[in-house]
Design an enzyme around this catalytic site. Structure first.
Site, PDB file in Angstrom:
ATOM      1  N   LYS A  49      -7.517  29.680   3.633  1.00 27.41           N
ATOM      2  CA  LYS A  49      -8.945  29.799   3.803  1.00 27.41           C
ATOM      3  C   LYS A  49      -9.453  28.980   4.993  1.00 27.41           C
ATOM      4  O   LYS A  49     -10.537  29.211   5.468  1.00 27.41           O
ATOM      5  CB  LYS A  49      -9.665  29.269   2.544  1.00 27.41           C
ATOM      6  CG  LYS A  49      -9.223  29.923   1.249  1.00 27.41           C
ATOM      7  CD  LYS A  49     -10.177  29.560   0.128  1.00 27.41           C
ATOM      8  CE  LYS A  49      -9.685  28.595  -0.895  1.00 27.41           C
ATOM      9  NZ  LYS A  49      -8.405  28.684  -1.533  1.00 27.41           N
ATOM     10  N   GLY A  50      -8.647  28.027   5.450  1.00 23.50           N
ATOM     11  CA  GLY A  50      -9.121  27.066   6.443  1.00 23.50           C
ATOM     12  C   GLY A  50      -9.601  27.669   7.751  1.00 23.50           C
ATOM     13  O   GLY A  50     -10.502  27.131   8.402  1.00 23.50           O
ATOM     14  N   GLU A 106      -5.149  30.166  13.509  1.00 24.29           N
ATOM     15  CA  GLU A 106      -5.026  29.072  12.532  1.00 24.29           C
ATOM     16  C   GLU A 106      -6.077  27.999  12.807  1.00 24.29           C
ATOM     17  O   GLU A 106      -6.528  27.840  13.935  1.00 24.29           O
ATOM     18  CB  GLU A 106      -3.632  28.432  12.630  1.00 24.29           C
ATOM     19  CG  GLU A 106      -2.627  28.952  11.613  1.00 24.29           C
ATOM     20  CD  GLU A 106      -2.891  28.450  10.184  1.00 24.29           C
ATOM     21  OE1 GLU A 106      -4.034  28.054   9.869  1.00 24.29           O
ATOM     22  OE2 GLU A 106      -1.949  28.481   9.390  1.00 24.29           O
ATOM     23  N   ASP A 107      -6.427  27.259  11.780  1.00 26.28           N
ATOM     24  CA  ASP A 107      -7.348  26.140  11.983  1.00 26.28           C
ATOM     25  C   ASP A 107      -6.615  24.896  12.469  1.00 26.28           C
ATOM     26  O   ASP A 107      -7.090  24.188  13.339  1.00 26.28           O
ATOM     27  CB  ASP A 107      -8.158  25.830  10.711  1.00 26.28           C
ATOM     28  CG  ASP A 107      -7.281  25.677   9.474  1.00 26.28           C
ATOM     29  OD1 ASP A 107      -6.139  26.170   9.486  1.00 26.28           O
ATOM     30  OD2 ASP A 107      -7.729  25.061   8.499  1.00 26.28           O
ATOM     31  N   ASP A 110      -0.005  21.268  11.662  1.00 31.00           N
ATOM     32  CA  ASP A 110       0.296  19.892  11.282  1.00 31.00           C
ATOM     33  C   ASP A 110       1.820  19.742  11.373  1.00 31.00           C
ATOM     34  O   ASP A 110       2.366  19.528  12.457  1.00 31.00           O
ATOM     35  CB  ASP A 110      -0.249  19.735   9.850  1.00 31.00           C
ATOM     36  CG  ASP A 110      -0.444  18.304   9.426  1.00 31.00           C
ATOM     37  OD1 ASP A 110       0.103  17.423  10.082  1.00 31.00           O
ATOM     38  OD2 ASP A 110      -1.127  18.063   8.430  1.00 31.00           O
ATOM     39  N   LYS A 138      -2.045  18.869  15.668  1.00 37.06           N
ATOM     40  CA  LYS A 138      -1.762  17.469  15.341  1.00 37.06           C
ATOM     41  C   LYS A 138      -0.267  17.239  15.579  1.00 37.06           C
ATOM     42  O   LYS A 138       0.538  17.227  14.646  1.00 37.06           O
ATOM     43  CB  LYS A 138      -2.129  17.210  13.876  1.00 37.06           C
ATOM     44  CG  LYS A 138      -2.441  15.794  13.536  1.00 37.06           C
ATOM     45  CD  LYS A 138      -2.490  15.619  12.043  1.00 37.06           C
ATOM     46  CE  LYS A 138      -3.886  15.685  11.486  1.00 37.06           C
ATOM     47  NZ  LYS A 138      -3.881  15.381  10.022  1.00 37.06           N
ATOM     48  N   PHE A 159      -6.702  12.174   8.832  1.00 36.30           N
ATOM     49  CA  PHE A 159      -7.006  13.245   7.886  1.00 36.30           C
ATOM     50  C   PHE A 159      -8.391  13.797   8.177  1.00 36.30           C
ATOM     51  O   PHE A 159      -9.396  13.121   8.002  1.00 36.30           O
ATOM     52  CB  PHE A 159      -6.907  12.757   6.433  1.00 36.30           C
ATOM     53  CG  PHE A 159      -6.892  13.906   5.480  1.00 36.30           C
ATOM     54  CD1 PHE A 159      -5.697  14.532   5.161  1.00 36.30           C
ATOM     55  CD2 PHE A 159      -8.066  14.410   4.955  1.00 36.30           C
ATOM     56  CE1 PHE A 159      -5.670  15.641   4.312  1.00 36.30           C
ATOM     57  CE2 PHE A 159      -8.055  15.506   4.105  1.00 36.30           C
ATOM     58  CZ  PHE A 159      -6.862  16.123   3.788  1.00 36.30           C
ATOM     59  N   VAL A 160      -8.430  15.041   8.655  1.00 40.06           N
ATOM     60  CA  VAL A 160      -9.702  15.624   9.086  1.00 40.06           C
ATOM     61  C   VAL A 160     -10.168  16.723   8.131  1.00 40.06           C
ATOM     62  O   VAL A 160      -9.366  17.430   7.538  1.00 40.06           O
ATOM     63  CB  VAL A 160      -9.624  16.172  10.525  1.00 40.06           C
ATOM     64  CG1 VAL A 160      -9.571  15.046  11.529  1.00 40.06           C
ATOM     65  CG2 VAL A 160      -8.443  17.121  10.719  1.00 40.06           C
ATOM     66  N   ASP A 166     -10.301  21.398   4.504  1.00 46.82           N
ATOM     67  CA  ASP A 166     -10.742  20.856   3.214  1.00 46.82           C
ATOM     68  C   ASP A 166      -9.999  19.601   2.795  1.00 46.82           C
ATOM     69  O   ASP A 166      -8.925  19.285   3.308  1.00 46.82           O
ATOM     70  CB  ASP A 166     -10.509  21.903   2.116  1.00 46.82           C
ATOM     71  CG  ASP A 166      -9.027  22.009   1.722  1.00 46.82           C
ATOM     72  OD1 ASP A 166      -8.196  22.243   2.622  1.00 46.82           O
ATOM     73  OD2 ASP A 166      -8.712  21.823   0.539  1.00 46.82           O
ATOM     74  N   ARG A 172     -15.253  22.139   3.526  1.00 46.88           N
ATOM     75  CA  ARG A 172     -15.014  23.237   4.476  1.00 46.88           C
ATOM     76  C   ARG A 172     -16.292  23.652   5.189  1.00 46.88           C
ATOM     77  O   ARG A 172     -16.263  24.180   6.287  1.00 46.88           O
ATOM     78  CB  ARG A 172     -14.460  24.464   3.746  1.00 46.88           C
ATOM     79  CG  ARG A 172     -13.085  24.281   3.103  1.00 46.88           C
ATOM     80  CD  ARG A 172     -12.556  25.637   2.672  1.00 46.88           C
ATOM     81  NE  ARG A 172     -11.449  25.564   1.732  1.00 46.88           N
ATOM     82  CZ  ARG A 172     -10.170  25.412   2.062  1.00 46.88           C
ATOM     83  NH1 ARG A 172      -9.828  25.311   3.325  1.00 46.88           N
ATOM     84  NH2 ARG A 172      -9.227  25.379   1.146  1.00 46.88           N
TER      85      ARG A 172
HETATM   86  C1  PRP Z   1      -3.556  24.288   6.252  1.00 41.49           C
HETATM   87  C2  PRP Z   1      -3.791  25.023   7.553  1.00 41.49           C
HETATM   88  C3  PRP Z   1      -2.441  25.561   7.903  1.00 41.49           C
HETATM   89  C4  PRP Z   1      -1.517  24.536   7.306  1.00 41.49           C
HETATM   90  C5  PRP Z   1      -1.012  23.656   8.390  1.00 41.49           C
HETATM   91  O1  PRP Z   1      -3.651  25.184   5.211  1.00 41.49           O
HETATM   92  O2  PRP Z   1      -4.740  26.057   7.421  1.00 41.49           O
HETATM   93  O3  PRP Z   1      -2.218  26.831   7.353  1.00 41.49           O
HETATM   94  O4  PRP Z   1      -2.248  23.760   6.362  1.00 41.49           O
HETATM   95  O5  PRP Z   1      -0.128  22.699   7.887  1.00 41.49           O
HETATM   96  P1  PRP Z   1       1.394  22.641   8.325  1.00 41.49           P
HETATM   97  O6  PRP Z   1       1.455  22.806   9.803  1.00 41.49           O
HETATM   98  O7  PRP Z   1       1.806  21.262   7.888  1.00 41.49           O
HETATM   99  O8  PRP Z   1       2.149  23.710   7.596  1.00 41.49           O
HETATM  100  P2  PRP Z   1      -3.697  24.755   3.675  1.00 41.49           P
HETATM  101  O9  PRP Z   1      -2.329  24.942   3.079  1.00 41.49           O
HETATM  102  O10 PRP Z   1      -4.315  23.406   3.545  1.00 41.49           O
HETATM  103  O11 PRP Z   1      -4.621  25.900   3.034  1.00 41.49           O
HETATM  104  P3  PRP Z   1      -6.164  26.255   3.373  1.00 41.49           P
HETATM  105  O12 PRP Z   1      -6.175  26.930   4.720  1.00 41.49           O
HETATM  106  O13 PRP Z   1      -6.570  27.187   2.284  1.00 41.49           O
HETATM  107  O14 PRP Z   1      -6.939  24.957   3.362  1.00 41.49           O
END
Ligand code: PRP
Length: 187
Positions: A49-50, A106-107, A110, A138, A159-160, A166, A172
């Protein structure tokens, strides 16, 4: 899902990227993508959802005919602030991307584990091309190297939340990206 925060803004220690900086960057990315894909058949694939606010703004900053699709994935296990690397598809693509130019939106990247999985999955769908656009990168936490084509902002290892990101499914809806106060997630 944690207890709802009582004051969203009060839980933010510092605004990292304000609304104006985000808007300007999204417009810039839209221009670059519009130029790079001119005359081609672009499909934006975002990962819920991000990436929802970023996707909504980016698609309107691209002045080409395009289609969109939405996927949702979740990572198994791990703490609320970590990714485990094991990814489960909750919602798959609605339409085929066979022969199309796909751009994954993607948002945040990480560890890169989610994207690593998604790239392998989407390559198997035989797109003509597959690139990545992320609002936030990041790199300090990267576990797998991922070739990222479009990056909005490279951010430090903090942590953002906000603009789609979220903590415990909240924050969000903030219009900016901010650093969450450590006491919010350490208690
Ligand atoms: C977040 C973000 C990426 C992922 C990145 O999603 O949207 O998909 O984490 O992290 P990584 O590079 O360590 O894999 P999340 O799983 O938090 O779900 P969301 O988008 O619903 O918040």
């Amino acid at each position: 899902m944690g207890r709802p925060p009582t004051n969203l803004h009060a839980d933010v220690a510092e605004v990292l990227l304000d609304e104006e900086r985000i808007r300007a960057k999204v417009l810039e990315l839209g221009e670059r993508i519009s130029a790079d894909y001119a005359g081609r058949e672009l499909t934006l694939v975002s990962v819920l959802k991000g990436s929802l606010p970023f996707m909504a703004d980016l698609m309107r900053a691209i002045h080409l005919p395009l289609t969109i699709d939405l996927m949702e994935v979740s990572s198994y296990g791990g703490a609320a602030t970590e990714t485990s690397g094991l990814v489960r598809i909750i919602k798959d693509l609605s339409a085929s991307i066979d022969g199309r130019d796909a751009l994954l939106v993607e948002d945040i990247i990480d560890t890169g584990l989610t994207l690593n999985y998604l790239l392998r999955y989407l390559r198997g769908k035989n797109p003509a091309s597959l690139r990545i656009c992320t609002l936030l990168d990041k790199p300090a936490r990267r576990l797998v190297e991922i070739p990222v084509d479009y990056v909005g902002f490279t951010i430090p290892d903090q942590f953002v939340v906000g603009y789609g990101l979220d903590y415990g499914e909240h924050y969000r809806n903030l219009r900016y990206v901010g650093v969450l106060r450590p006491e919010v997630y350490s208690t």
